[in-house]
Design an enzyme around this catalytic site. Structure first.
Site, mmCIF file in Angstrom:
data_model
loop_
_atom_site.group_PDB
_atom_site.id
_atom_site.type_symbol
_atom_site.label_atom_id
_atom_site.label_comp_id
_atom_site.label_asym_id
_atom_site.label_seq_id
_atom_site.Cartn_x
_atom_site.Cartn_y
_atom_site.Cartn_z
ATOM 1 N N HIS A 259 0.847 -1.191 0.000
ATOM 2 C CA HIS A 259 0.000 0.000 0.000
ATOM 3 C C HIS A 259 0.875 1.231 0.000
ATOM 4 C CE1 HIS A 259 -3.281 2.708 0.955
ATOM 5 N NE2 HIS A 259 -4.084 1.730 0.581
ATOM 6 N N ASP A 313 -7.938 -5.407 -0.213
ATOM 7 C CA ASP A 313 -8.401 -6.298 -1.279
ATOM 8 C C ASP A 313 -8.082 -7.763 -1.027
ATOM 9 O OD1 ASP A 313 -9.601 -4.440 -3.029
ATOM 10 O OD2 ASP A 313 -7.619 -3.670 -3.511
HETATM 11 N N1 CMC Z 1 3.987 -7.748 -4.210
HETATM 12 C C1 CMC Z 1 5.335 -7.776 -4.258
HETATM 13 N N2 CMC Z 1 6.120 -6.699 -4.077
HETATM 14 C C2 CMC Z 1 5.515 -5.534 -3.823
HETATM 15 C C3 CMC Z 1 4.096 -5.433 -3.752
HETATM 16 C C4 CMC Z 1 3.347 -6.597 -3.949
HETATM 17 N N3 CMC Z 1 2.010 -6.560 -3.911
HETATM 18 N N4 CMC Z 1 3.763 -4.155 -3.497
HETATM 19 C C5 CMC Z 1 4.918 -3.478 -3.417
HETATM 20 N N5 CMC Z 1 5.963 -4.299 -3.628
HETATM 21 C C6 CMC Z 1 7.389 -3.922 -3.637
HETATM 22 C C7 CMC Z 1 7.771 -3.392 -5.017
HETATM 23 O O1 CMC Z 1 8.177 -4.405 -5.866
HETATM 24 C C8 CMC Z 1 8.852 -2.421 -4.648
HETATM 25 O O2 CMC Z 1 10.016 -3.152 -4.372
HETATM 26 P P1 CMC Z 1 11.481 -2.577 -4.734
HETATM 27 O O3 CMC Z 1 11.628 -1.352 -3.885
HETATM 28 O O4 CMC Z 1 12.388 -3.691 -4.366
HETATM 29 O O5 CMC Z 1 11.450 -2.263 -6.204
HETATM 30 C C9 CMC Z 1 8.379 -1.821 -3.336
HETATM 31 O O6 CMC Z 1 7.548 -2.818 -2.739
HETATM 32 C C10 CMC Z 1 7.571 -0.541 -3.498
HETATM 33 O O7 CMC Z 1 6.492 -0.803 -4.407
HETATM 34 P P2 CMC Z 1 5.782 0.293 -5.296
HETATM 35 O O8 CMC Z 1 4.993 -0.383 -6.368
HETATM 36 O O9 CMC Z 1 6.759 1.329 -5.728
HETATM 37 O O10 CMC Z 1 4.815 0.977 -4.234
HETATM 38 P P3 CMC Z 1 3.658 1.976 -4.549
HETATM 39 O O11 CMC Z 1 3.431 2.757 -3.325
HETATM 40 O O12 CMC Z 1 3.868 2.704 -5.827
HETATM 41 O O13 CMC Z 1 2.433 0.975 -4.865
HETATM 42 C C11 CMC Z 1 0.649 -0.485 -4.695
HETATM 43 C C12 CMC Z 1 1.450 0.625 -4.001
HETATM 44 C C13 CMC Z 1 -0.615 -0.746 -3.899
HETATM 45 C C14 CMC Z 1 0.254 -0.037 -6.122
HETATM 46 C C15 CMC Z 1 1.535 -1.751 -4.765
HETATM 47 O O14 CMC Z 1 1.828 -2.207 -3.459
HETATM 48 C C16 CMC Z 1 0.884 -2.847 -5.586
HETATM 49 O O15 CMC Z 1 0.993 -2.840 -6.813
HETATM 50 N N6 CMC Z 1 0.168 -3.815 -4.912
HETATM 51 C C17 CMC Z 1 -0.548 -4.840 -5.608
HETATM 52 C C18 CMC Z 1 -1.875 -4.287 -6.125
HETATM 53 C C19 CMC Z 1 -2.867 -4.064 -4.989
HETATM 54 O O16 CMC Z 1 -3.050 -4.906 -4.136
HETATM 55 N N7 CMC Z 1 -3.567 -2.902 -5.044
HETATM 56 C C20 CMC Z 1 -4.580 -2.553 -4.068
HETATM 57 C C21 CMC Z 1 -4.152 -1.399 -3.200
HETATM 58 S S1 CMC Z 1 -5.164 -1.182 -1.734
HETATM 59 C C22 CMC Z 1 -6.769 -0.882 -2.261
HETATM 60 C C23 CMC Z 1 -6.930 0.236 -3.200
HETATM 61 O O17 CMC Z 1 -6.422 1.331 -2.979
HETATM 62 O O18 CMC Z 1 -7.600 0.026 -4.177
#
Ligand code: CMC
Length: 376
Positions: A259, A313
């Site tokens: 998140h 989710d």
């Molecule tokens: N699985 C594996 N690694 C992850 C995940 C995950 N679900 N989420 C974050 N990471 C890692 C990512 O690979 C990165 O690692 P590194 O620094 O080594 O490259 C680090 O954590 C930071 O990730 P990010 O994508 O830059 O973080 P963000 O703040 O841009 O993204 C997020 C947040 C929710 C988009 C992301 O965690 C994600 O894609 N999660 C999966 C999709 C998901 O479950 N979305 C629902 C969010 S909550 C409900 C809503 O708001 O709708």
């Protein structure tokens, strides 16, 4: 080197009194009330009133609000005809987005941004959305549509219109709690989208239509469907570890984890985990819960130290499956609830509106001479 905040991380773009999130401590409050308190004691109807009025209703106010909801829950014959004209193969989120946009065409004054008018129109959208989704779903399954029952709550009515029979008290309560938990969540991507749209003094139909579009993405509300797809792909609990490790090795995201704001356990996930476990046991889906739980164990071991925990989710997927929702109704269900938060934010934006128009850092060339087409 760009000075733009990628993904607008850390940028404060609005003031709000609707939801407070402490991502380090895993706290979420609506208008100061802990989400856990609301999940235990409130109803979705009361939560909507709270988000639109920034206070809990008195008994007579809640009764009046429920009466208004009942009056607005049925869709017109023309709306039904429009839904029937949609391809049966369409995805429900596209159908919902299209039909919310269509509702503006039935409103003789769709554009008013006076707060009481916005609230009246938004109530109509919120109340009609369950009938839109269920009418669409039953038609594609070759079933007659079921009209809303004026004696039922929003949660019970959705399940009644979907299945053609009234839900048990347990299912109604579980669904009601899901609606409460998804109602609002700070300046998330779809809420930001909605605030941008209403800040142009466009209308509430466009605001909610645009927000639905943003919510659909797999990085936002669409993640709950991604979670279920993943759980379906894993044959058994014993296969979870390899599946998750393979995905992490490929740098794939595990849906339902991570998140932007929470670096601790999402408090909504805490509640949903308990709900999912109970419902899975009641409905003979314990294997699904066990798989989910095992995914969480592996993720905790592998990436927990990075602050990546289940988000709202993750366990909502098991919960919705146990409630009997088809996979592609998971995200529409999120939308039905979040219409309340989008509206609360639209009303708040209008209170002190200024056009939202950030800047972009230009990194391209300058002074390029125009090349005639035949010389390119
Ligand atoms: N699985 C594996 N690694 C992850 C995940 C995950 N679900 N989420 C974050 N990471 C890692 C990512 O690979 C990165 O690692 P590194 O620094 O080594 O490259 C680090 O954590 C930071 O990730 P990010 O994508 O830059 O973080 P963000 O703040 O841009 O993204 C997020 C947040 C929710 C988009 C992301 O965690 C994600 O894609 N999660 C999966 C999709 C998901 O479950 N979305 C629902 C969010 S909550 C409900 C809503 O708001 O709708």
């Amino acid at each position: 080197m760009s000075t733009a905040a990628k993904g607008l991380e850390g940028v404060i773009a609005a003031d709000t009194e609707l939801s407070f999130i402490d991502g380090e401590k895993g706290v979420l409050e609506y208008v100061g009330i802990a989400i856990d308190e609301l999940a235990r004691h409130s109803s979705f109807e009361e939560t909507v009133f709270l988000l639109w009025n920034k206070r809990l209703p008195k008994k007579n106010e809640l009764d009046e609000f429920r009466t208004l909801i009942r009056k607005n829950s049925e869709i017109s014959d023309a709306t039904v005809a429009q839904i029937n004209a949609l391809p049966k193969t369409a995805q429900p989120m596209h159908a919902l987005r299209t039909m919310v946009s269509y509702l503006a065409l039935e409103d003789s004054e769709p554009n008013s941004v006076k707060p009481d008018e916005v609230q009246r129109k938004a109530l109509s959208i919120l109340c009609k959305a369950p009938a839109i989704v269920t009418t669409f779903d039953r038609r594609r399954r070759g079933l007659e549509r079921v009209s809303p029952d004026p004696d039922l709550s929003i949660a019970a009515n959705f399940l009644y219109m979907l299945n053609g029979k009234k839900p048990t008290e347990t299912m109604e309560r579980a669904f009601d709690v899901c609606l409460i938990l998804h109602a609002d969540h700070g300046l998330n991507a779809s809420t930001f989208t909605g605030r941008v749209i209403i800040s142009t003094l466009s209308d509430i139909y466009s605001t909610i239509t645009g927000a639905i579009g943003a919510l659909r993405g797999p990085l936002h509300g669409g993640a709950n469907e991604g979670v279920m797809t993943m759980l379906n792909e894993i044959p058994s609990v014993d296969d979870v570890e390899k599946y998750v490790l393979d995905k992490l090795k490929r740098k794939d995201k595990i849906m339902g984890f991570g998140h932007r704001v929470y670096k601790a356990y999402d408090p909504r996930a805490t509640y949903l985990k308990t709900l999912a476990k109970q419902l899975a046991s009641d409905t003979g889906n314990s294997d699904l819960y066990e798989k989910s739980h095992r995914v969480e164990e592996i993720m905790d071991r592998e990436v927990g130290s990075k602050g990546i925990y289940p988000n709202v989710d993750f366990y909502s997927a098991t919960t919705y499956h146990c409630i009997g929702l088809q996979l592609d109704l998971f995200t529409p269900m999120f939308a039905l609830s979040r219409i309340s938060g989008w509206t609360g934010h639209a009303l708040e934006q209008l209170e002190t509106n200024r056009l939202i128009r950030p800047g972009a850092e230009y990194n391209g060339p300058h002074g390029v001479s125009y090349t005639p087409i035949e010389k390119r």
